[in-house]
Design a protein around this motif. Structure first.
Motif, short mmCIF file in Angstrom:
data_model
loop_
_atom_site.label_atom_id
_atom_site.label_comp_id
_atom_site.label_asym_id
_atom_site.label_seq_id
_atom_site.Cartn_x
_atom_site.Cartn_y
_atom_site.Cartn_z
N UNK A 4 0.85 -1.19 0.00
CA UNK A 4 0.00 0.00 0.00
C UNK A 4 0.89 1.24 0.00
N UNK A 5 0.71 2.10 -0.99
CA UNK A 5 1.40 3.38 -1.02
C UNK A 5 0.42 4.47 -0.62
N UNK A 6 0.91 5.44 0.18
CA UNK A 6 0.05 6.51 0.66
C UNK A 6 0.72 7.85 0.38
N UNK A 7 -0.02 8.74 -0.30
CA UNK A 7 0.42 10.10 -0.54
C UNK A 7 -0.36 11.00 0.41
N UNK A 8 0.28 11.43 1.52
CA UNK A 8 -0.46 12.17 2.54
C UNK A 8 -0.91 13.54 2.06
N UNK A 9 -2.10 13.89 2.43
CA UNK A 9 -2.64 15.22 2.16
C UNK A 9 -3.82 15.43 3.08
N UNK A 10 -4.04 16.66 3.50
CA UNK A 10 -5.16 16.93 4.41
C UNK A 10 -6.49 16.92 3.66
N UNK A 11 -6.54 17.50 2.49
CA UNK A 11 -7.78 17.53 1.71
C UNK A 11 -7.99 16.20 0.99
N UNK A 12 -6.94 15.72 0.33
CA UNK A 12 -7.00 14.50 -0.48
C UNK A 12 -5.81 13.62 -0.13
N UNK A 13 -6.07 12.43 0.40
CA UNK A 13 -5.01 11.48 0.70
C UNK A 13 -5.08 10.36 -0.33
N UNK A 14 -4.06 10.33 -1.20
CA UNK A 14 -4.04 9.31 -2.24
C UNK A 14 -3.57 7.98 -1.69
N UNK A 15 -4.10 6.91 -2.26
CA UNK A 15 -3.65 5.57 -1.89
C UNK A 15 -3.62 4.68 -3.13
N UNK A 51 -8.56 5.31 5.45
CA UNK A 51 -7.40 4.43 5.30
C UNK A 51 -7.62 3.08 5.95
N UNK A 52 -8.29 3.08 7.10
CA UNK A 52 -8.61 1.80 7.75
C UNK A 52 -9.47 0.94 6.82
N UNK A 53 -10.43 1.56 6.14
CA UNK A 53 -11.29 0.82 5.22
C UNK A 53 -10.49 0.27 4.04
N UNK A 54 -9.55 1.04 3.52
CA UNK A 54 -8.70 0.58 2.41
C UNK A 54 -7.87 -0.63 2.87
N UNK A 55 -7.30 -0.52 4.06
CA UNK A 55 -6.47 -1.62 4.59
C UNK A 55 -7.33 -2.87 4.80
N UNK A 56 -8.52 -2.71 5.34
CA UNK A 56 -9.41 -3.86 5.56
C UNK A 56 -9.83 -4.50 4.25
N UNK A 57 -10.09 -3.68 3.24
CA UNK A 57 -10.57 -4.20 1.95
C UNK A 57 -9.46 -4.88 1.15
N UNK A 93 -1.33 0.70 13.01
CA UNK A 93 -2.42 0.10 13.78
C UNK A 93 -2.76 -1.30 13.25
N UNK A 94 -2.60 -1.50 11.94
CA UNK A 94 -2.87 -2.80 11.32
C UNK A 94 -1.67 -3.74 11.40
N UNK A 95 -0.58 -3.29 12.02
CA UNK A 95 0.60 -4.14 12.18
C UNK A 95 1.49 -4.22 10.95
N UNK A 96 1.35 -3.26 10.03
CA UNK A 96 2.14 -3.29 8.80
C UNK A 96 3.51 -2.64 9.00
N UNK A 97 4.51 -3.19 8.34
CA UNK A 97 5.81 -2.54 8.26
C UNK A 97 5.63 -1.33 7.34
N UNK A 98 6.21 -0.19 7.72
CA UNK A 98 6.01 1.04 6.95
C UNK A 98 7.35 1.58 6.49
#
Length: 164
Positions: A4-15, A51-57, A93-98
């Motif tokens: 999972x790649x995450x591009x942090x942003x307050x308005x739009x967080x890309x994944x 993000x939690x929903x993306x990780x769960x899905x 929180x999901x136990x992933x290496x980051x």
């Protein structure tokens, strides 16, 4: 392995989620979590829940987040840092290496040069993930971050094999 790649942003967080099989990469999914308007705490909560929903899905095995650069607007930088905290929190929180990567490191891994333009990065992501349809520029950046981390994990695995 799913990354999972995450591009942090307050308005739009890309994944973006990719699968690796040796040197082969395959697009799984990509999107953008929108925080909407309103109170900062509520917006951060929306990002975290998204993000939690993306990780769960998509059940990734690892995650990568782009590092924040400091700009002239201190308030904007602080808010972006808070969104980045959410981008680190949800996978932890999901136990992933980051993995964490500077924007130039992502560009170098995907394009070959650290100061590549956004359109060059998107072109190379499309080349490495044939048939991908970006949910937006932030999602394309997130896929580039995932590709960067996948390359890093592959090279680390090769180093371990060689030294064993």
């Amino acid at each position: 392995m799913r990354v999972l790649g995450i591009d942090p942003g307050l308005q739009n967080m890309g994944w973006g989620v990719i699968e690796t099989d040796g040197a082969r990469l395959r697009h799984v999914a990509n999107g953008i979590v929108h925080s909407g308007k309103g109170d900062l705490g509520v917006r951060l909560l929306r990002l975290c829940e998204g993000l939690r929903a993306v990780i769960a899905a998509h059940r990734p095995d690892a995650a990568a987040v782009e590092q924040t650069f400091v700009n002239k607007d201190a308030v904007g930088t602080l808010k972006l840092g808070q969104a980045r905290g959410i981008a680190l929190l949800a996978p932890a929180e999901a136990g992933l290496e980051i993995g964490e990567y500077a924007p130039n490191a992502v560009k170098k891994a995907v394009v070959g040069v650290g100061h590549a333009a956004k359109d060059q990065v998107q072109h190379m992501v499309r080349h490495q993930l044939p048939g991908v349809d970006f949910a937006g520029a932030d999602a394309a950046d997130a896929l580039a971050i995932a590709i960067c981390h996948a390359h890093h994990l592959q090279s680390r695995a090769l180093r371990i094999k060689v030294s064993a």
